[in-house]
Design a protein around this motif. Structure first.
Motif, PDB file in Angstrom:
ATOM      1  N   VAL A  53      18.717  56.275  42.116  1.00 25.07           N
ATOM      2  CA  VAL A  53      18.543  55.260  43.145  1.00 25.07           C
ATOM      3  C   VAL A  53      19.763  54.352  43.138  1.00 25.07           C
ATOM      4  N   ALA A  54      20.357  54.157  44.306  1.00 22.72           N
ATOM      5  CA  ALA A  54      21.537  53.287  44.422  1.00 22.72           C
ATOM      6  C   ALA A  54      21.302  52.255  45.501  1.00 22.72           C
ATOM      7  N   VAL A  55      21.627  50.990  45.206  1.00 18.40           N
ATOM      8  CA  VAL A  55      21.505  49.886  46.156  1.00 18.40           C
ATOM      9  C   VAL A  55      22.889  49.277  46.344  1.00 18.40           C
ATOM     10  N   GLY A  56      23.299  49.168  47.621  1.00 17.33           N
ATOM     11  CA  GLY A  56      24.620  48.620  47.905  1.00 17.33           C
ATOM     12  C   GLY A  56      24.565  47.564  48.976  1.00 17.33           C
ATOM     13  N   ALA A  57      25.692  46.962  49.224  1.00 13.44           N
ATOM     14  CA  ALA A  57      25.792  45.881  50.202  1.00 13.44           C
ATOM     15  C   ALA A  57      25.824  46.425  51.608  1.00 13.44           C
ATOM     16  N   SER A  58      25.235  45.656  52.566  1.00 14.20           N
ATOM     17  CA  SER A  58      25.252  45.965  53.985  1.00 14.20           C
ATOM     18  C   SER A  58      25.521  44.686  54.756  1.00 14.20           C
ATOM     19  N   PRO A  59      25.941  44.781  56.001  1.00 16.58           N
ATOM     20  CA  PRO A  59      26.199  43.568  56.791  1.00 16.58           C
ATOM     21  C   PRO A  59      24.931  42.740  56.962  1.00 16.58           C
ATOM     22  N   GLY A  60      25.098  41.438  57.034  1.00 17.17           N
ATOM     23  CA  GLY A  60      23.961  40.558  57.234  1.00 17.17           C
ATOM     24  C   GLY A  60      23.115  40.451  55.977  1.00 17.17           C
ATOM     25  N   ASP A  61      21.868  40.034  56.175  1.00 22.21           N
ATOM     26  CA  ASP A  61      20.947  39.863  55.051  1.00 22.21           C
ATOM     27  C   ASP A  61      20.199  41.158  54.768  1.00 22.21           C
ATOM     28  N   THR A  62      20.919  42.244  54.611  1.00 16.95           N
ATOM     29  CA  THR A  62      20.316  43.539  54.311  1.00 16.95           C
ATOM     30  C   THR A  62      21.066  44.218  53.195  1.00 16.95           C
ATOM     31  N   ALA A  63      20.426  45.275  52.681  1.00 16.53           N
ATOM     32  CA  ALA A  63      21.059  46.108  51.656  1.00 16.53           C
ATOM     33  C   ALA A  63      20.880  47.566  52.041  1.00 16.53           C
ATOM     34  N   SER A  64      21.761  48.409  51.551  1.00 19.28           N
ATOM     35  CA  SER A  64      21.604  49.853  51.757  1.00 19.28           C
ATOM     36  C   SER A  64      20.953  50.463  50.527  1.00 19.28           C
TER      37      SER A  64
END
Length: 684
Positions: A53-64
């Motif tokens: 499982v990988a969590v990364g940064a996304s634009p705005g107040d979200t994550a990928s």
């Protein structure tokens, strides 16, 4: 690491929350990506391995969020190279995570690669939903929505354009399948156990075949609807099936189904999962306007055993029902070529011990064997049979019929059918201007595949003229009386006990040792012997128009055999009695005919000086014929000068008819009998 299902999912979720928090708050974004790896996680009916499982940064107040798994086992199937990716995971309300534009890719599966869009929302293990939109399974499309609320899980699905060849691995390799399926429905589970199922399926161009070719379906279109609910261990529900196109063959039956004559089946009942008993309280089926039925059914599924069946049925068109249901079972005998019309209604009861009762109501039924062996017109009646208990009376009637070329009249018969036997009440059958009286008629062996019957019969006042016309014989006069002591039939063999006595031509004909093998087959075999006592030759010769002979005739025809109703063997000895009280006179024409019979050639007396005499006296008459195969041996009264007397003359002018041929081809002898010529007669 290896995790317990509940503990593992909780830890995985908490880890995912922690990772997502780092990217949902801008002040916390100190890294580009965080990863969580699990070696294996499993629950009842499923396993995930190589979880990443990988969590990364996304634009705005979200994550990928990216979830990879090297292998997954689900419902006994293997999936590999699994990736779930959501570019924008939002935290809409703690602790809920939402993905609106995700994607699912599966590299290997039963259906090869699978890919499609998805969305999901996860609060906890008891509150989440997942939607798969347009998931591609080979050429098929799947829409799936899973919703979990507490202990309740609901699955709504729709599968389109699914090619059945993909399921080949689930069946025997000896079978072939093809066609396109569409299915949609809803399944509800509570605490992991299904409690409700609702589904509809449509198969187009569905074809299948077994290796031996005894089970075949071609280009079938069918619809199946299922609605079931579970209460405890018991499922209750309804199933409807409609087939409106295609061809079906299940040895030996064949049916072609069209839109205007579909096959429909409906079942409503209960299934006990604990006892594996299925009880169908409402069963109905129909095939166009051909036949239909309603009833109830009880089956032990674990033992594959019928417990009880109560069925009412209607055959609205016997012509088609005969071709579909009966003809395939009787191929090779006389019953496979018939014309049948009318209607039949009936009811039957079956248990695991076999058939218990049935009844039939026949309405205006016509039956005709197309080769002319038999026929019945306007059959009506009520037929009842029970294995045990009461013995209801049955009735059967018809307005007329025939056996071979012999016609008979109307009958209204009563009988009792019980257990393995049928006992008829005495009946009278109008026949050839007289009547046939049957008594002691009974059938047995109905339950042990050894069907047989027996009867006694009396023939009264049978008109010989009517019999002559029926059999295309020369016209006979007078009437026939006869007594048949006992006939019985079993194992395709008809026998007559005792002697059949027929009073005819001023004397008596005695038939004995009669037996008929395979009477309804393609080549029945008849064997019997006949004795002639004191017949009046003048009556016989007048009937057959073969020249007048006065005197008496006695003798026998022993070991007579007919195969397929053609004579193949006999020993015949016909002669004048030693102390005959009738005058002995023979006409010129009779002499010509007997000479032709014994020699194959004759000369007419009308061309000789004997033409002035109308008839002649004779001492005795004799003819012996022995047939074996294709050759007939002829003999008579020995003649010291050679040959044999057929007619030995007396007084002047004396005429002797002498046969010279002791052997003749049977076909030639038949030709002489049918077409006598008048030349080269030997007269001494």
């Amino acid at each position: 690491m290896v995790a317990d299902a509940d503990t593992g999912l909780t830890c995985l979720y908490r880890g995912l929350i922690c990772c997502a928090l780092l990217f949902l708050f801008p002040a916390a974004r100190a890294v580009d990506e965080l990863q969580l790896q699990v070696q294996s996680i499993s629950g009842e009916g499923w396993t995930l391995e190589g979880l990443d499982v990988a969590v990364g940064a996304s634009p705005g107040d979200t994550a990928s969020v990216r979830v990879d798994a090297s292998r997954m086992q689900l419902a006994g199937q293997q999936f590999g190279q699994i990736r779930l990716f959501c570019p924008e995971v939002a935290w809409d309300a703690y602790p809920a995570l939402t993905c609106g534009k995700g994607r699912l890719d599966i590299g290997t599966s039963l259906f090869k690669a699978m890919t499609g869009s998805m969305s999901w929302r996860y609060v906890d293990t008891g509150n989440w939903w997942l939607k798969l939109n347009d998931l591609r399974l080979s050429r098929a499309r799947l829409q799936l929505e899973l919703t979990s609320v507490g202990s309740r899980l609901q699955a709504d699905f729709k599968l389109q354009n699914f090619h059945l060849a993909l399921l080949k691995r689930f069946f025997s390799p000896d079978w072939t399948f093809s066609g396109i399926a569409g299915i949609q429905g809803r399944v509800v589970l509570i605490q992991g156990a299904p409690v409700s199922v609702r589904a509809s399926m449509h198969l187009k161009s569905f074809s299948y075949s077994s290796e031996d070719g005894l089970q075949v379906g071609e280009a079938l279109n069918l619809r199946l609807n299922l609605d079931g609910n579970r209460h405890g261990d018991i499922w209750g529900g309804k199933l409807d099936l409609r087939v409106d196109k295609g061809q079906l063959y299940t040895d030996p039956f064949f049916a072609e189904i069209a839109e205007d004559a579909p096959f429909e089946l409906s079942l409503q009942g209960k299934l006990d999962g604990d006892t594996q008993r299925m009880g169908i309280s409402a069963l109905s089926f129909s095939y166009g306007g051909l036949f239909s039925g309603q009833g109830s059914l009880d089956v032990n599924l674990s033992a594959r055993q019928l417990q009880d069946l109560d069925l009412k049925f209607q055959l609205s068109d016997l012509s088609q029902a005969y071709g579909l249901l009966l003809k395939p079972l009787v191929i090779g005998n006389a019953l496979d070529d018939m014309t049948v019309n009318g209607q039949v209604q009936g009811q039957l009861q079956l248990t695991r011990a076999g058939l218990q009762a049935f009844s039939l109501k026949l309405q205006q039924v016509d039956v005709e064997q197309n080769a002319g062996l038999f026929g019945l017109k306007k059959i009506s009646g009520d037929v009842h049979w029970k294995r045990s208990g009461a013995k209801p009376r049955s009735r059967l009637s018809w307005q007329g019929g025939h056996l071979f070329r012999i016609a008979f009249g109307a009958v209204d018969a009563g009988f009792t059918a019980h257990a393995g036997s049928i006992i008829m009440e005495p009946l009278t059958l109008p026949l050839l201007g007289g009547r046939l009286q049957l008594s002691d008629l009974s059938l047995d062996g109905l339950l042990d595949n050894s069907l047989g019957w027996q009867a006694r019969a009396e023939l009264e006042n049978i008109q010989l003229e009517a019999l002559s016309h029926s059999l295309d014989w020369p016209v006979l006069e007078g009437s026939l009386q006869a007594s048949i002591p006992r006939l019985h039939y079993r194992d395709a063999l008809l026998r007559m006990d005792g002697k059949l006595l027929v009073d005819v031509f001023g004397g008596r004909v005695v038939v004995e040792g009669l037996k008929l093998e395979d009477p309804l087959g393609v080549a029945p075999v008849l064997e019997t012997s006949v004795r002639l006592d004191n017949l009046d030759l003048e009556q016989i010769t007048q009937v057959f128009d073969s020249g007048r002979i006065q005197g008496s005739l006695e003798g026998y025809v022993r070991n007579l055999q007919l195969v397929a109703w053609q004579v193949t063997a006999f020993d015949a000895n016909l002669r004048s009695p030693k102390k005959d009280k009738r005058p002995h006179r023979i006409s010129q024409r009779a002499i010509d005919n007997l000479t032709e019979l014994g020699n194959g050639a004759s000369v007419s007396l009308s061309s000789t000086m004997l033409r002035f005499f109308e008839d002649f006296a004779y001492d005795r008459l004799a003819l012996k014929v022995r047939l074996r195969g294709a050759v007939a041996e002829l003999d008579g009264v020995p003649n010291p000068k050679g040959g044999y007397y057929i007619v030995k003359g007396a007084r002047l002018p004396r005429i002797d008819v002498i046969g010279r041929n002791h052997k003749v081809a049977w076909k030639d002898l038949l030709s002489r009998i049918r077409d006598i010529r008048f030349d080269d007669m030997i007269v001494e």
